[in-house]
Motif scaffolding. Structure first.
Motif, short mmCIF file in Angstrom:
data_model
loop_
_atom_site.label_atom_id
_atom_site.label_comp_id
_atom_site.label_asym_id
_atom_site.label_seq_id
_atom_site.Cartn_x
_atom_site.Cartn_y
_atom_site.Cartn_z
N ASP A 73 0.87 -1.18 0.00
CA ASP A 73 0.00 0.00 0.00
C ASP A 73 0.90 1.23 0.00
N ASP A 74 0.34 2.37 -0.35
CA ASP A 74 1.11 3.61 -0.31
C ASP A 74 1.39 3.98 1.14
N GLY A 96 4.43 1.10 3.17
CA GLY A 96 3.04 0.79 3.51
C GLY A 96 2.91 -0.70 3.85
#
Length: 98
Positions: A33-34, A39
């Motif tokens: 994830d960002d 992330g």
């Protein structure tokens, strides 16, 4: 996960008891994830299911992505899809490429 925020948590209770063989997944992608690489890691399977990977497996995910990049550079082919055995070991998950 890769532009979506849905996914199932991959945790020991999902896998079951240590006596079982664990969960076998056919994985088509590993990512984060960002923000990228800091992330939460995730796995995407051939059936479209995405699993969030526990934070303590972050380094494994980084190593898997790096290994895929090296493999593509040297052979021109991808490692994916790959089969993973996910098992419980000492109350944490262990991942093994089959």
């Amino acid at each position: 996960m890769d532009s979506t925020s849905t996914g199932r948590d991959l945790h020991p209770l999902l896998i079951g008891s240590p006596e079982r063989d664990g969960l076998i997944l056919t994985v088509t992608a590993i990512g984060f994830d960002d923000p990228a690489l800091t992330g939460s890691p995730w796995l995407r399977c051939t059936d479209g299911t995405t699993y969030r990977v526990p934070a303590y497996l972050h380094d494994w995910a980084v190593a898997a992505i790096a290994g895929e990049a090296r493999h593509q550079q040297s052979t021109g082919r991808t490692l994916f899809p790959l089969r993973l055995r996910i098992a419980v070991q000492d109350k944490t998950l262990s991942l093994q490429v089959m």
